[in-house]
Each structure stands twice: as structure tokens, then as C-alpha cells.
Design an enzyme around this catalytic site. Structure first.
Site, PDB file in Angstrom:
ATOM      1  CE  LYS A  38       4.570  -2.323  -0.289  1.00 46.71           C
ATOM      2  NZ  LYS A  38       5.484  -1.772  -1.307  1.00 46.71           N
ATOM      3  CE1 TYR A 262       1.232  15.444  29.048  1.00 44.41           C
ATOM      4  CE2 TYR A 262       0.634  14.224  27.071  1.00 44.41           C
ATOM      5  CZ  TYR A 262       0.977  14.247  28.416  1.00 44.41           C
ATOM      6  OH  TYR A 262       1.057  13.073  29.106  1.00 44.41           O
TER       7      TYR A 262
HETATM    8  C1  LIG Z   1       4.541  -1.290  -2.350  1.00 48.54           C
HETATM    9  C2  LIG Z   1       4.851  -1.636  -3.758  1.00 48.54           C
HETATM   10  C3  LIG Z   1       3.825  -1.734  -4.728  1.00 48.54           C
HETATM   11  C4  LIG Z   1       2.393  -1.322  -4.462  1.00 48.54           C
HETATM   12  O1  LIG Z   1       2.295   0.077  -4.600  1.00 48.54           O
HETATM   13  P1  LIG Z   1       0.867   0.820  -4.497  1.00 48.54           P
HETATM   14  O2  LIG Z   1       1.184   2.206  -4.888  1.00 48.54           O
HETATM   15  O3  LIG Z   1       0.438   0.695  -3.070  1.00 48.54           O
HETATM   16  O4  LIG Z   1      -0.046   0.135  -5.439  1.00 48.54           O
HETATM   17  C5  LIG Z   1       4.169  -2.199  -5.983  1.00 48.54           C
HETATM   18  N1  LIG Z   1       5.445  -2.527  -6.286  1.00 48.54           N
HETATM   19  C6  LIG Z   1       6.457  -2.414  -5.390  1.00 48.54           C
HETATM   20  C7  LIG Z   1       7.833  -2.772  -5.790  1.00 48.54           C
HETATM   21  C8  LIG Z   1       6.197  -1.963  -4.114  1.00 48.54           C
HETATM   22  O5  LIG Z   1       7.202  -1.819  -3.247  1.00 48.54           O
END
Ligand SMILES: *Cc1c(COP(=O)(O)O)cnc(C)c1O
Length: 372
Positions: A38, A262
Site C-alpha cells: 500500500k 530561516y
Molecule cells: C499496513 C498494514 C500492515 C503492514 O504492517 P507492517 O507493520 O508495516 O508490517 C498489515 N496489516 C494491515 C491491516 C495494515 O494496515
């Protein structure tokens, strides 16, 4: 648009990705890895990452959005693609058309799916909430949902951990409580004559720290990209996949007491060189990295920021003599000589988590793929 004129890139080492994948697959059985890709594979490029993993044998992917799944299908990625939350009902037909598996947990959505003619019906997995309280059916709704689902096989039942990455007795107890709630969800479905083909609850932390949570598969994101969730205690064999690289674009001498950037926040302790690097917070270098004492690596040495991070450029204090010139390579994340800066170091310095740092490297940074 003209690409890649600015000397900034994120190097994505697909060899390290495959190393991590092989390493994680080597955990005691059952250890099927579902690659969580994702958010553009946590900034690494979902198409390239999924393709490389597919070639290595991975047939199991997870995304957050139907759109992300469609992008993978269009790029020719085969295998299972699971959307990790319940999409809007309008998106279900699109998911079905691309053979994308959706997650569902409301009565309306499950009814909608059951009522859809078979050829337009997406595969679905039921998500049960065991204590994260983000999305998912409550345990006490499962009996009612079972009636809508009807007896027989479903593609899967899954849940998600809230604190499996944390090191404390309380989080260990809570994670075990989530596991036992998941078991009772399995039993409830079984009692209603529903058999899920897949059962999963482990994320990277589950796979690494709770062997009993590796059910039919583990949904692994962070660890694939080379970082352990418990960075403060881990010495695992993971290799970071992303490096963030730029070059010195300008060099000047600044008098002692002058305060670059800045806000004029940091006085020079001596008359010395301050160099400019053409990358900033619009690229995902957090402004808070200055206050957190962040550094970059040039020619194998670490140097601090000379002033606050700006949108498109940062300033580095390279000391009194420093033979550093325009065009010298600057490593913001990654290794150079004996020095190494990880995204987890940035996370600590910025009081955030490694996940947010990786996802934060913006679209403006071109990704360059290193093959094995
Ligand atoms: C993002 C996500 C994962 C992966 O988690 P990690 O800690 O990056 O391994 C697994 N399950 C769900 C539902 C997620 O949203």
C-alpha cells in the site's frame, strides 16, 4: 516535464528487497508472506516492488485502496491482491472485474456482496476487530453477520494488532488477548458452519515477535523494506531498501556567529563552510529533523544541519576546513563508508515512526531501481 535534472534520487535496492523477502520466508512454517505494498509500497514504488517479489515467487499482496490494486493489475501483477479495508460499495464491481479481493465487515456490504450475481461478485474476506478499534466487525456482531454470509467456505477471516511492535508487559498481554479474541471469532464462525480458507492477524511485528500469530500467512510491510518495528532492540538480518541521495549544489564560507537559514536559529561556532543541498521538506525531509539533531553523510563523515530545513534546500555545516565541493555526493538516508543513517534514525530524531518517514518521501523524488 523534464525529469531528473536536479541531483536528487531515492535509490531502491531490489536486491535488498529480495534478501528481506527470502529472510522473512525462512521463518518457521507456516510463513507465507503477504507483501503489503500500500501507499506506493511505503514510498518504494508499488509496481516495481510487486513485480520483483512476484518474480521471486510471492503470490500474495495487500493494498489499502481498490485503486492501488487496479494499478498493480494493470502493471501485470498476478496472484492475490487483498484490499485491507472495506471499499465504498461502488468500488466492489471494479474490484471484482480486476479479481481483487476485498475486505468487508458491515452487514450492508456483506449483503450487497452476497446479492451480487456470481460473475460480478468480488472475493471477500471478513475482518474482525480484536482491539484495534479502527475497522472490523465486533466480536458480538459475528453471529448476526454469519446469517447473512450463510454456511460454507469464505475466502478469509483476519484481524490486526495494535501494539505488537511495543516492548512492555502490557502490550504483550494485549497482543495475546487479541490472539485469543481472534480464536474465539474463528470458533463463532465454525459454530455457524463458516470455514475461512485463510486466517491471518500478523503484521511485521507479529511475524517477528509472536510466532504463534503466523497463521496461514503474515501481512508484512515494514520488515520487507528493511526495518524492524522494534528498532531499539533489533539486530535482525534486514537490509534497508531505500537510500536518499543528493549532491552539494553550492558552497560558501560563513563567519563565526552567523546563523544560516530561516529563523536564524543556529549560530556558527567557528568561521566555516556551509554547503547547500537541493532537497527539502517538500521532498520528505521533515523540518523537525533539524531540531532533532539530524545529520547527513558526505565523503564518509557525518555533518549536522547548519540551519532549519527549507522547502527545497537544506544547509549543512561541514566544519572549518572540510574539502567539500559542488557535486560531492550527499547521503541523507543510507550508507557511505563506515557511516549509515537509517529511516529509523530520522524517526527517532523526529519523534515519529519509520513507517511515516518512508511514506513521506514525496513524489518529487525520482526513484532509481538498482537490480541485484
Ligand atoms: C499496513 C498494514 C500492515 C503492514 O504492517 P507492517 O507493520 O508495516 O508490517 C498489515 N496489516 C494491515 C491491516 C495494515 O494496515
Amino acid at each position: 516535464m523534464v525529469d531528473h535534472l536536479r541531483p536528487v534520487c531515492a535509490e531502491i535496492d531490489l536486491g535488498n528487497l529480495i534478501h528481506n523477502y527470502d529472510y522473512l520466508c525462512g521463518f518457521p512454517v507456516p510463513s507465507r508472506i503477504c507483501a503489503v505494498v500500500k501507499a506506493d509500497a511505503y514510498g518504494h514504488g508499488s509496481v516495481e516492488v510487486a513485480r520483483a517479489l512476484y518474480e521471486r515467487g510471492c503470490r500474495d499482496f495487500a493494498v489499502a485502496l481498490v485503486e492501488e490494486g487496479v494499478e498493480l493489475r494493470r502493471a501485470g501483477v498476478d496472484g492475490e491482491i487483498l484490499v485491507l479495508s472495506q471499499p465504498p460499495l461502488d468500488a466492489l464491481a471494479i474490484a471484482a472485474r480486476h479479481d481483487i479481493t476485498v475486505t468487508a465487515y458491515t452487514k450492508d456490504a456483506i449483503k450487497f456482496i452476497s446479492d451480487t450475481p456470481e460473475e460480478e461478485r468480488p472475493n471477500f474476506q471478513l475482518k474482525v476487530d480484536t482491539g484495534m478499534y479502527r475497522v472490523g466487525a465486533a466480536l458480538d456482531e459475528l453471529s448476526a453477520l454469519s446469517e447473512v454470509i450463510g454456511r460454507g467456505e469464505i475466502d478469509g477471516l483476519w484481524s490486526h494488532f495494535a501494539v505488537a511492535d511495543e516492548v512492555s508487559n502490557e502490550s504483550t498481554e494485549f497482543t495475546k488477548l487479541q490472539l485469543s479474541r481472534f480464536q474465539s471469532a474463528i470458533n463463532t464462525l465454525k459454530g455457524a458452519g463458516i470455514i475461512p480458507r485463510q486466517l491471518h492477524i500478523a503484521n511485521s511485528s507479529g511475524l517477528l515477535y509472536y510466532p504463534e500469530s503466523r497463521l496461514t500467512k503474515s501481512r508484512v510491510g515494514l520488515a520487507l523494506y528493511g526495518y524492524a518495528p522494534r528498532y531499539e532492540v533489533d539486530e535482525l538480518g534486514l537490509r534497508p531498501v531505500m537510500s536518499l541521495i543528493s549532491e552539494v549544489s553550492f558552497v560558501k564560507t560563513v563567519e563565526a556567529g552567523e546563523r544560516p537559514s530561516y529563523g536564524r536559529l543556529r549560530p556558527m561556532a567557528y568561521r566555516g563552510k556551509v554547503v547547500t543541498v537541493p532537497i527539502g521538506y517538500a521532498d520528505g525531509v521533515p523540518r523537525s529533523l533539524f531540531n532533532g539533531g539530524g545529520e547527513v553523510i558526505i565523503k564518509g563523515h557525518r555533518y549536522p544541519f547548519a540551519g532549519v530545513i527549507t522547502m527545497d534546500q537544506v544547509l549543512i555545516d561541514v566544519g572549518e576546513e572540510g574539502n567539500i565541493e559542488i557535486g560531492d555526493r550527499v547521503t541523507l538516508i543510507g550508507g557511505d563508508g563506515r557511516e549509515n543513517i537509517g529511516a529509523d534514525e530520522w524517526a527517532r530524531r523526529c519523534s515519529t515512526i519509520t513507517w511515516e518517514i518512508l511514506c513521506g518521501i514525496s513524489k518529487r523524488v525520482p526513484r532509481i531501481y538498482l537490480e541485484r
